[in-house]
Every structure is written in structure tokens, then in C-alpha cells.
Scaffold this active site. Structure first.
Site, PDB file in Angstrom:
ATOM      1  CE  LYS A   9      -3.894 -38.782  52.587  1.00  0.00           C
ATOM      2  NZ  LYS A   9      -2.559 -39.417  52.707  1.00  0.00           N
ATOM      3  CE1 TYR A  49      -3.388 -41.602  47.668  1.00  0.00           C
ATOM      4  CE2 TYR A  49      -5.265 -42.616  48.774  1.00  0.00           C
ATOM      5  CZ  TYR A  49      -4.280 -41.635  48.717  1.00  0.00           C
ATOM      6  OH  TYR A  49      -4.187 -40.698  49.720  1.00  0.00           O
ATOM      7  CG  ASN A 112       0.297 -38.696  54.957  1.00  0.00           C
ATOM      8  OD1 ASN A 112      -0.896 -38.873  54.752  1.00  0.00           O
ATOM      9  ND2 ASN A 112       1.213 -38.869  54.020  1.00  0.00           N
ATOM     10  CG  HIS A 115      -4.367 -36.288  48.263  1.00  0.00           C
ATOM     11  ND1 HIS A 115      -3.385 -37.074  47.711  1.00  0.00           N
ATOM     12  CD2 HIS A 115      -4.906 -35.581  47.231  1.00  0.00           C
ATOM     13  CE1 HIS A 115      -3.350 -36.864  46.400  1.00  0.00           C
ATOM     14  NE2 HIS A 115      -4.256 -35.964  46.072  1.00  0.00           N
ATOM     15  CD  GLU A 126      -4.914 -36.007  42.755  1.00  0.00           C
ATOM     16  OE1 GLU A 126      -4.104 -36.920  42.961  1.00  0.00           O
ATOM     17  OE2 GLU A 126      -4.893 -34.929  43.399  1.00  0.00           O
TER      18      GLU A 126
HETATM   19  P1  DAT Z   1       1.741 -37.746  48.985  1.00  0.00           P
HETATM   20  O1  DAT Z   1       0.494 -38.052  49.773  1.00  0.00           O
HETATM   21  O2  DAT Z   1       2.685 -36.871  49.758  1.00  0.00           O
HETATM   22  O3  DAT Z   1       1.448 -37.219  47.606  1.00  0.00           O
HETATM   23  P2  DAT Z   1       2.452 -40.255  47.677  1.00  0.00           P
HETATM   24  O4  DAT Z   1       1.593 -39.826  46.545  1.00  0.00           O
HETATM   25  O5  DAT Z   1       3.849 -40.698  47.381  1.00  0.00           O
HETATM   26  O6  DAT Z   1       2.541 -39.120  48.807  1.00  0.00           O
HETATM   27  O7  DAT Z   1       1.742 -41.449  48.452  1.00  0.00           O
HETATM   28  C1  DAT Z   1       0.353 -41.411  48.703  1.00  0.00           C
HETATM   29  C2  DAT Z   1       0.100 -41.863  50.115  1.00  0.00           C
HETATM   30  O8  DAT Z   1       0.531 -43.226  50.257  1.00  0.00           O
HETATM   31  C3  DAT Z   1       0.894 -41.112  51.175  1.00  0.00           C
HETATM   32  O9  DAT Z   1       0.245 -39.918  51.575  1.00  0.00           O
HETATM   33  C4  DAT Z   1       0.949 -42.114  52.275  1.00  0.00           C
HETATM   34  C5  DAT Z   1       1.075 -43.433  51.536  1.00  0.00           C
HETATM   35  N1  DAT Z   1       2.489 -43.812  51.384  1.00  0.00           N
HETATM   36  C6  DAT Z   1       3.379 -43.320  50.501  1.00  0.00           C
HETATM   37  N2  DAT Z   1       4.588 -43.879  50.645  1.00  0.00           N
HETATM   38  C7  DAT Z   1       4.454 -44.761  51.658  1.00  0.00           C
HETATM   39  C8  DAT Z   1       5.336 -45.662  52.309  1.00  0.00           C
HETATM   40  N3  DAT Z   1       6.613 -45.776  51.934  1.00  0.00           N
HETATM   41  N4  DAT Z   1       4.842 -46.405  53.321  1.00  0.00           N
HETATM   42  C9  DAT Z   1       3.550 -46.308  53.715  1.00  0.00           C
HETATM   43  N5  DAT Z   1       2.666 -45.474  53.155  1.00  0.00           N
HETATM   44  C10 DAT Z   1       3.106 -44.717  52.144  1.00  0.00           C
HETATM   45 MG    MG Z   2       0.670 -38.111  45.918  1.00  0.00          MG
END
Ligand code: DAT
Ligand code: MG
Length: 150
Positions: A9, A49, A112, A115, A126
């Protein structure tokens, strides 16, 4: 062979961590299928997303992923999706295991670094969003028989 979409990212790119991420997947034994350094359009960000639309962090997430270039990749291997998620670590860096990428280089969920597809079906969806069929490279490595059992 299972495939996963991986994105370094914008924060990972800005912090000079593309090589670190690639090195970890190479060392794991995964095989690179495609790679593209690119600026993410708003349209692609929204498609990628879509499952998070309406959540409180959605607008920030879209702003973040479109804020600067990303390194998009496809990696493959047996159980590649689970293997890559394991190497990446939990969504929240402070909950991720020591030795994972998010543990070792990140602190906040909104920064973080990386992805990775969460399920094999997600990987296929994806991969189709981010890459054209002719951008995926089919190849073999001499070392494959020492990494892949089958
Ligand atoms: P991942 O990236 O581990 O697959 P995800 O698909 O649940 O996680 O969410 C996508 C992204 O959205 C994640 O990398 C960071 C953001 N995100 C997820 N949960 C969040 C939260 N509670 N607060 C802020 N950002 C969040
Ligand atoms: Mg995810």
C-alpha cells in the site's frame, strides 16, 4: 496452484518497504506471477474495497489507497492465500504475531502496509480487478520441486 493478490500500500511504498515485502514472499517459496507499480484510480479503489462500503473507516480507506502509488502483485503456491495472510499478519498491527510484516513494520490499522486476499475466491476476483489475463506470467523455477511437493 492457489493465487493471491498482494498490494504494498502507499505507506509501504513511501517507506521503502517494497523490497522487504517481496523478499519475505520469495523466501517463503512463493512464486511471483505478476507485478505492477501503479497509481490506483478511485474507480478501482471502490471496486477493490466494495465489501467495506458504508463502514465508518471506508472513506479514509479509499483516500489512503489512492493517496500515492502502490505495488500490485500476484503470488502463487500451495495454500498461497493462507500462507500469505500468515506472513502478512492480522489486520490490526498491534494484534499481529511477532515476525509478521504488519507486526514488524506497522502500528495502526489505517497504515497497515499491505493487502492480501482473504480467501481463494477473493484471490481470483481481485486478480481479475487488478490484472489483465496477459499480464499473468506462467513459469517454472528450477527450485520448484524442492519447494512444492506435488
Ligand atoms: P485486511 O486488510 O486484513 O484483509 P479487512 O479486509 O477487514 O482487513 O479491511 C480492509 C482494510 O480496511 C484494512 O487493511 C484496514 C482497514 N480497516 C479494517 N478494519 C478497520 C477498522 N476497524 N478501523 C480502521 N480501518 C480498518
Ligand atoms: Mg480484506
Amino acid at each position: 496452484m492457489e493465487r493471491s493478490l498482494v498490494l504494498v500500500k502507499p505507506d509501504g511504498v513511501q517507506r521503502g518497504l517494497i523490497g522487504e515485502v517481496i523478499a519475505r514472499f520469495e523466501r517463503r517459496g512463493l512464486r511471483l506471477v505478476a507485478a505492477k507499480f501503479m497509481q490506483v484510480s478511485l474507480e478501482l479503489a471502490k471496486q477493490h474495497y466494495a465489501e467495506h462500503e458504508g463502514k465508518p473507516f471506508y472513506d479514509g480507506l479509499i483516500a489512503y489507497i489512492t493517496s500515492a502509488p502502490v505495488m500490485a502483485m500476484v503470488w502463487e503456491g500451495p495454500n498461497a492465500v493462507a500462507a500469505i495472510r500468515q506472513t502478512v499478519g492480522s489486520t490490526k498491527p498491534v494484534e499481529s504475531a511477532p515476525g509478521t510484516i504488519r507486526h514488524d513494520f506497522a502500528l495502526e490499522v489505517g497504515r497497515n502496509l499491505i493487502h492480501a486476499s482473504d480467501k481463494p475466491e477473493t484471490g481470483i476476483r481481485e486478480m481479475g480487478l487488478w490484472f489483465k489475463a496477459d499480464e499473468l506470467v506462467e513459469w517454472k523455477r528450477e527450485v520448484d520441486r524442492w519447494v512444492f511437493e506435488g
